[in-house]
Design an enzyme around this catalytic site. Structure first.
Site, mmCIF file in Angstrom:
data_model
loop_
_atom_site.group_PDB
_atom_site.id
_atom_site.type_symbol
_atom_site.label_atom_id
_atom_site.label_comp_id
_atom_site.label_asym_id
_atom_site.label_seq_id
_atom_site.Cartn_x
_atom_site.Cartn_y
_atom_site.Cartn_z
ATOM 1 N N LYS A 33 0.841 -1.205 0.000
ATOM 2 C CA LYS A 33 0.000 0.000 0.000
ATOM 3 C C LYS A 33 0.876 1.255 0.000
ATOM 4 O O LYS A 33 2.079 1.168 0.277
ATOM 5 C CB LYS A 33 -0.918 -0.020 1.221
ATOM 6 C CG LYS A 33 -0.157 -0.046 2.545
ATOM 7 C CD LYS A 33 -1.072 -0.402 3.714
ATOM 8 C CE LYS A 33 -0.290 -0.392 5.017
ATOM 9 N NZ LYS A 33 -1.068 -0.955 6.124
ATOM 10 N N ARG A 124 -10.705 -0.143 15.217
ATOM 11 C CA ARG A 124 -10.632 0.673 14.003
ATOM 12 C C ARG A 124 -11.534 -0.063 13.004
ATOM 13 O O ARG A 124 -12.706 -0.239 13.293
ATOM 14 C CB ARG A 124 -9.158 0.797 13.572
ATOM 15 C CG ARG A 124 -8.858 1.967 12.685
ATOM 16 C CD ARG A 124 -7.380 2.052 12.339
ATOM 17 N NE ARG A 124 -6.881 0.819 11.740
ATOM 18 C CZ ARG A 124 -5.644 0.651 11.256
ATOM 19 N NH1 ARG A 124 -4.774 1.644 11.302
ATOM 20 N NH2 ARG A 124 -5.273 -0.491 10.716
ATOM 21 N N TYR A 244 17.133 29.479 9.019
ATOM 22 C CA TYR A 244 15.930 30.201 9.443
ATOM 23 C C TYR A 244 15.824 30.227 10.964
ATOM 24 O O TYR A 244 16.050 29.199 11.624
ATOM 25 C CB TYR A 244 14.676 29.516 8.893
ATOM 26 C CG TYR A 244 14.415 29.791 7.438
ATOM 27 C CD1 TYR A 244 14.194 31.084 6.976
ATOM 28 C CD2 TYR A 244 14.347 28.744 6.524
ATOM 29 C CE1 TYR A 244 13.931 31.315 5.635
ATOM 30 C CE2 TYR A 244 14.079 28.965 5.192
ATOM 31 C CZ TYR A 244 13.876 30.264 4.745
ATOM 32 O OH TYR A 244 13.605 30.487 3.431
ATOM 33 N N MET A 292 13.001 24.347 2.914
ATOM 34 C CA MET A 292 12.231 23.632 1.888
ATOM 35 C C MET A 292 13.134 22.816 0.964
ATOM 36 O O MET A 292 12.817 21.682 0.611
ATOM 37 C CB MET A 292 11.412 24.634 1.066
ATOM 38 C CG MET A 292 10.472 23.958 0.090
ATOM 39 S SD MET A 292 9.559 25.127 -0.931
ATOM 40 C CE MET A 292 8.382 25.768 0.247
#
Ligand code: PLP
Length: 347
Positions: A33, A124, A244, A292
């Protein structure tokens, strides 16, 4: 100059052989998957030789059918007549996890293999014990429908000592299903709990060389090696800040290597200062925030050149489990988040 995810074909074959060795009496459903846990189906051919292939939804089965003829197990099952036609056409086995799905398949005029999923405590997806019995009775009325297996899923298999595991096995064993094939084990249960192997095992993350327990397992070989080139090198002085937010400051004069990978490629933004990066076979610490497209690494006085390869994970010295620890997540998430900007190759 860009990031590369090299997918090792021999490691995939090796990890599948470890599943066979651990559960020699069980058939294997290779869980592929999420585009083979982010490795891309087309790069995961060695896994497609298992007895069955597990996907989450029909769109994934459609894609997988282009690549192989093995039966495919669709975990979410069918929700409409259109879905049903398509699973039959694609040669899929379907999971029934809710009684409402019985209505969709009950009158099928084509042969259909069904897996009944029962909830043994995870709460679930899955049928209750009563719902299971009534589904079995209803499906028995249609000779086109064959119940291939009854399955359940563990909530805490990655914590082998958690009492919930034995409770779930006990719940499963008390069901009146001994005449069917049974299936419970994911990677963690394959590795830690032979009593849960039953007739089919469903390995996922271990096939990709990653331990379900969070600590690297030397018997598994990492499959995805994520790397990126050094784009720039610069000397900085004691007290200079990097990146940053200026969250990292050099304690002494040092050299920073800037690597061409960032969170848009799937390197986790939450990786902490100090997260190891492997360059020329040595580990160096991440310095400052992940951007990024770039990360910065403190290489001290090492000789590193522009164009050298930095390995982010998928090496015996630097496995994805370690990066997951440094970024407060799990290997599963890191592998499935490698983005389409990364160049995938087979190795
Ligand atoms: C994903 C999945 C697995 C595989 O789990 P791993 O922890 O990756 O081995 C097994 N069974 C079901 C139902 C799943 O959804």
């Amino acid at each position: 100059m860009h990031a590369v995810a090299a997918i090792s074909q021999s490691a995939l074959a090796h990890n599948l052989s470890i599943v066979r060795a651990q559960a020699p009496h069980s058939k294997i459903v290779s869980m592929v998957k999420a585009n083979a846990y982010g490795h891309h189906l087309a790069n995961s051919k060695p896994l497609l030789q298992a007895d069955l292939l597990g996907v989450s939804e029909l769109s994934e089965a459609r894609q997988l059918r282009q690549l192989c003829d093995q039966p495919i197990l669709v975990l979410s099952g069918v929700y409409s007549a259109t879905d049903l036609n398509e699973v039959v056409e694609l040669g899929c086995h379907v999971v029934i996890h809710h009684p409402s799905q019985i209505t969709t398949i009950a009158n099928t005029t084509q042969a259909l293999n069904v897996w009944l999923k029962v909830d043994t405590g995870m709460h679930r997806l899955g049928l209750s014990a009563d719902e299971l019995n009534s589904c079995i009775q209803q499906l028995a009325k249609n000779p086109n429908i064959h119940i291939e297996a009854v399955m359940s899923h563990f909530a805490c298999a990655d914590e082998p000592s958690n009492a919930k595991n034995l409770q779930q096995i006990s719940h499963f064993s008390q069901l009146d299903i001994a005449r069917f094939n049974r299936s419970m084990a994911n990677s963690a249960a394959i590795l830690s709990r032979p009593s849960a192997h039953f007739d089919y095992v469903r390995p996922g993350v271990m096939l990709y060389g990653v331990s379900p327990f969070g600590k690297p397992d030397e018997s598994l070989q990492p499959v995805m090696q994520l790397s990126a080139p050094v784009l720039s090198i610069k000397k900085i002085n004691a007290g200079d800040q990097v990146g940053y937010g200026a969250t990292w400051q050099a304690e002494e004069d040092t050299i920073i290597a800037i690597i061409g990978i960032g969170y848009a490629d799937g390197y986790p933004r939450h990786a902490k200062n100090g997260t190891p990066v492997l360059i020329n076979n040595k580990l160096y610490p991440l310095a400052g925030r992940v951007s990024m497209d770039l990360i910065c690494v403190d290489i001290g006085d090492a000789l590193v050149n522009i164009g050298d390869k930095a390995i982010l994970w998928g090496h015996p010295k630097l496995r994805v489990e370690t990066i997951a620890q440094y970024s407060d997540t799990i290997g599963y998430e890191l592998l499935t988040h490698v983005s389409s900007r990364v160049n995938f190759i087979q190795s």
